[in-house]
Design a protein around this motif. Sequence first.
Motif, short mmCIF file in Angstrom:
data_model
loop_
_atom_site.label_atom_id
_atom_site.label_comp_id
_atom_site.label_asym_id
_atom_site.label_seq_id
_atom_site.Cartn_x
_atom_site.Cartn_y
_atom_site.Cartn_z
N ASP A 1 86.22 45.53 17.08
CA ASP A 1 85.32 45.82 15.97
C ASP A 1 84.24 44.76 15.86
OD1 ASP A 1 86.76 48.05 15.41
OD2 ASP A 1 87.77 47.22 13.64
N GLU A 2 84.59 43.49 16.07
CA GLU A 2 83.61 42.42 15.97
C GLU A 2 82.58 42.52 17.08
OE1 GLU A 2 85.73 38.75 15.82
OE2 GLU A 2 85.90 38.82 13.63
N SER A 3 83.03 42.90 18.27
CA SER A 3 82.09 43.07 19.38
C SER A 3 81.09 44.17 19.08
CB SER A 3 82.87 43.38 20.67
OG SER A 3 83.73 42.32 21.00
N ARG A 4 81.59 45.28 18.54
CA ARG A 4 80.68 46.38 18.21
C ARG A 4 79.73 45.97 17.08
NH1 ARG A 4 85.41 49.22 19.32
NH2 ARG A 4 86.09 49.15 17.14
N ALA A 5 80.23 45.21 16.11
CA ALA A 5 79.38 44.78 15.00
C ALA A 5 78.26 43.87 15.50
CB ALA A 5 80.23 44.05 13.95
N GLU A 6 78.58 42.98 16.46
CA GLU A 6 77.55 42.10 17.01
C GLU A 6 76.50 42.90 17.77
OE1 GLU A 6 79.47 39.18 19.35
OE2 GLU A 6 80.48 38.21 17.65
N ALA A 7 76.96 43.90 18.53
CA ALA A 7 76.02 44.72 19.32
C ALA A 7 75.10 45.51 18.41
CB ALA A 7 76.80 45.66 20.23
N GLU A 8 75.62 45.92 17.23
CA GLU A 8 74.82 46.73 16.31
C GLU A 8 74.15 45.89 15.23
OE1 GLU A 8 77.58 49.51 14.78
OE2 GLU A 8 78.06 50.39 16.74
N ASP A 9 74.30 44.57 15.32
CA ASP A 9 73.75 43.64 14.33
C ASP A 9 74.21 44.03 12.92
OD1 ASP A 9 72.36 41.45 13.43
OD2 ASP A 9 70.48 42.54 13.17
N ALA A 10 75.52 44.32 12.80
CA ALA A 10 76.11 44.73 11.53
C ALA A 10 77.13 43.68 11.10
CB ALA A 10 76.80 46.10 11.68
N PRO A 11 77.44 43.63 9.82
CA PRO A 11 78.43 42.64 9.37
C PRO A 11 79.81 42.94 9.94
CG PRO A 11 77.89 44.18 7.61
CD PRO A 11 76.91 44.43 8.71
N GLY A 12 80.54 41.91 10.30
CA GLY A 12 81.88 42.07 10.85
C GLY A 12 82.89 42.37 9.76
N PRO A 13 84.10 42.78 10.16
CA PRO A 13 85.14 43.13 9.18
C PRO A 13 85.80 41.88 8.61
CG PRO A 13 85.97 43.40 11.42
CD PRO A 13 84.55 42.96 11.55
N ALA A 14 85.09 41.19 7.73
CA ALA A 14 85.59 39.91 7.23
C ALA A 14 86.87 40.09 6.42
CB ALA A 14 84.52 39.23 6.38
N ALA A 15 86.95 41.12 5.60
CA ALA A 15 88.15 41.33 4.78
C ALA A 15 89.36 41.59 5.67
CB ALA A 15 87.93 42.51 3.83
N ALA A 16 89.18 42.38 6.72
CA ALA A 16 90.29 42.65 7.64
C ALA A 16 90.70 41.38 8.37
CB ALA A 16 89.89 43.74 8.63
N ARG A 17 89.72 40.56 8.77
CA ARG A 17 90.03 39.31 9.46
C ARG A 17 90.80 38.37 8.52
NH1 ARG A 17 90.34 38.53 14.59
NH2 ARG A 17 90.01 36.32 14.20
N LEU A 18 90.38 38.29 7.26
CA LEU A 18 91.07 37.42 6.32
C LEU A 18 92.49 37.94 6.07
CD1 LEU A 18 90.80 34.90 4.63
CD2 LEU A 18 89.78 36.25 2.80
N SER A 19 92.67 39.24 6.00
CA SER A 19 94.00 39.81 5.86
C SER A 19 94.87 39.46 7.07
CB SER A 19 93.92 41.33 5.70
OG SER A 19 93.16 41.69 4.57
N TYR A 20 94.26 39.52 8.25
CA TYR A 20 94.97 39.15 9.47
C TYR A 20 95.41 37.69 9.41
CZ TYR A 20 95.41 37.52 14.29
OH TYR A 20 95.84 36.90 15.43
N VAL A 21 94.52 36.81 8.95
CA VAL A 21 94.83 35.38 8.89
C VAL A 21 95.97 35.13 7.90
CG1 VAL A 21 93.92 33.15 8.14
CG2 VAL A 21 92.56 34.59 9.64
#
Length: 900
Positions: A460-480
């Motif tokens: 998801d982060e790779s696709r967000a970078e390619a599309e210049d879109a915000p990454g899934p920060a909430a999901a990443r924080l939940s993962y952490v």
Amino acid sequence: MSAVAGSEESGSGPAVPCADPQGDPFLRTRFAVPARPAMFLRRKRLIDHLDQALRTPLTMVNGAAGAGKTLLVADWAARQDLPVAWLTTEAGDQGPGMFWAYFLQALRAAGVPLPPEIGCPADAGRVDRTLLTRLAAELGARERPLIVVLDEYDRVTDPEIADQLEFVLHHAAPGMRLILVTRTEPLLPLHRHRAAGDMTEIRNAELAFTPEEAAVLLRRHGLRLPVPVAEALGERTRGWAAGLRLCALAARESPDPETYLKRFEAERTAVADFLLAEVLERQTPETQDLLLRVSVLERFRPELANALTERTDAEGILAGLHRENAFVEDLGHARYRLHPLFGEILHAHLRMRRPGLEPLLHRRAAEWLRRSGTLAEALGHGAAAGDWEFTAGALVDDLAIGQLFTGLRSGDLAELFSRMGPEATSPAANLVRAARELSRCELDRGLTHLRHAERGLAGDESRAEAEDAPGPAAARLSYVLLEALAARLTGSPAKAELAAGTAERLREQVPAHLLDKHPELTALLLAHLGSTRLWAGRFEEARAALSLVADGSGDASTALPREDSLGRLALIDYLNGWLGRAERKAMAALTVSERYSLPQPSGFGIGRLVLAAVAVDRDELRLARAHLDAAADARPTMRDPVTEAGRALATARLLLAHGDTAAALAAAEPAVAADVASPWVEGHTALVAAATHLARGRPEAAAALLHAVPGHQPVCAVGEARARLAAGTPLAAIDLLDGVLPESRTGPAVTVRALLVRAEAAHAVGDPAAVRRLVARALHEARRERLRRPFAEAGGWLPPVLDTPPLRGLAAGWLTPGPPGPPPHTGPRPEDRPPVVEELSGRERDVLRRLDRMMSTEEIAADLCVSVNTVKTHLKSVFRKLAVNRRNDAVRRARELRLL
């Protein structure tokens, strides 16, 4: 038009008309007071209220179909000394002339003499004002008031009739008492009557049967049911009279009435027939469509109803249904709900009439609720729609995954997502799966799902970078958060520190309102970090993280992390030798979840283990066993190395106190493995092993074992010094004790033992003055903490020393028996009585007294007018405070302590 109707203008025609303005005979049934059925229940509170109708010109009994309003008024009217004119109105009445013709005939049928000059309407569509004036004057001149009951008045929809009735009512007072029995608000100017105080009102809520009345009604139908079953039926019907009666009649025909009433399907009963005919089928097609669609909702706003119907008329329809008592309840703040039985029936009707529509409605509701910020309901509808990608995504994107661990909604969420199938493969779905497994300490499965989520998030982060879109920060924080929990469960401090650092960076990318909305996420992260630091023996760093949670002003959402953090802070204090501090924090930990009525067991439950260890050091061995038993019975939902080490430590110390060194050695090892060894766990395990060597006469082996413990741990240094002293090397022992610096953070549990070892060394070299001085210091420090165990462990040299005049007074009363005094009390001595952990509250004493009377939980709840869950919470608190696990033990212990 038939001439027999008479003429209102001339007063000609028969004095007592026998036909209506259309020439048809009057229907006598419309003048008959309805008969009460054999099972009718007279309710005194309503009769007393209705008696006020004799003092006010207007009375309105306003309730839903089947609410019992007609039978109530009929029963009341039959008991009156005054004449009662009864008229059941009909929708088919055509105009004011027909209404007033029947009104006049109702008076005559009640035996009220009317002079011929009043006349009778000749035209069904109109009535002359002079007739109404003559009627009002005649009624107003009566010495005794006349009671007029207009039943089913909601069928009168002509504003002209309402104006005419208000005119007659106003001018006939005080000779007439008008009672309107209606499903809706009548068109009369009720605000003026309310302001003047000349109106009596009985509305739908008052007509509802109370639980006590419902139980009596069921008994009248031959049904004697347990209180919970009767209460559940009352709640399901909301006290609706017709629903209760129909259910009772159906249950009476069943071979097992209790089971029937627990499980009956409303849509297949006479209740359904009644509601469909009396309520649903009376509505317009648009209203029926709205009602069917909102049947998938528990409560709703007009905007949500519009989202389901894809129209914009819900606000007016819902307000109208509520005014009409059409089983739509107004909850205030523009929120509505359907009557439970009506909702069940509509839901079944929806599935029959519109198969396949229900999942679409749930999905529309879920999307609307998610946009409006109502997460819990959105998740429920997402699950009902079978859209697990949406449902898991809503939980994770809202940063609410921590709710799986906070005790508030943990069980509900776990149950909700237990239905999620393998077809959901998004990172959010795998995060939810990982959280569910980790919350049950299923490490392998939890870590597998966590790795799947990690790979998905990377994509998801790779696709967000390619599309210049915000990454899934909430999901990443939940993962952490889950990574930090996994590090805690596996005893991996380095991984927890890495997760905490990552979380700190991610917090800047997450909307601030989400972090404010979910304080439990930050609290859980800090609790996990503090626990791993505690495991690593970094007590001050652990204290810093745990104190941020424990000292927070959070609400119920952070209660469980606060309880957990307080318990671990208590453990740090205990390990440092501060028993009083440890006890206070552990007791505070136990009360946190009780204060918010969180489900028990919850969290890791370390507080009781600390209290058990404290009790051992105070030589209160029965209390220690009670705490350990209570901790074992609780079966906390999660187990980590710190908790299991605390359990092992307390158990081993208790077994040592009982002299069972072999069992203590077997119990000293924690039951949960960890990636990294804990220095304090190694130290305390070595102390237990050393005590075994000393008991077997191998002091050198004990000293060598403690010497090999890594790190400078004062408690191990004191233990090694004692072993060196037993091995005959007092100088080596003193050198070790000199290394335990006075400015260290060790508390009395360590320093008292060190002083006693020094005193024993002085005793060995024949220095009685030093012995007395050192023992006196030890007694001073120990008395504040009620620290008795070190003196019991010291050996045979100490009792004679304590019996010397300078020391006898310091030890008397708390360590040794006091001086002779008054004869002892004939009852059990305080030290022999079962311990009380904490004073019982007034409500807990109420529950305890009812336990003594052998009342069940349900009976106690009914007697105290509280819920069964509240009683269960009080019982758990009583058991904890009396250090028991069963009801009979609680009563017995309370009697011993003279609480009963």
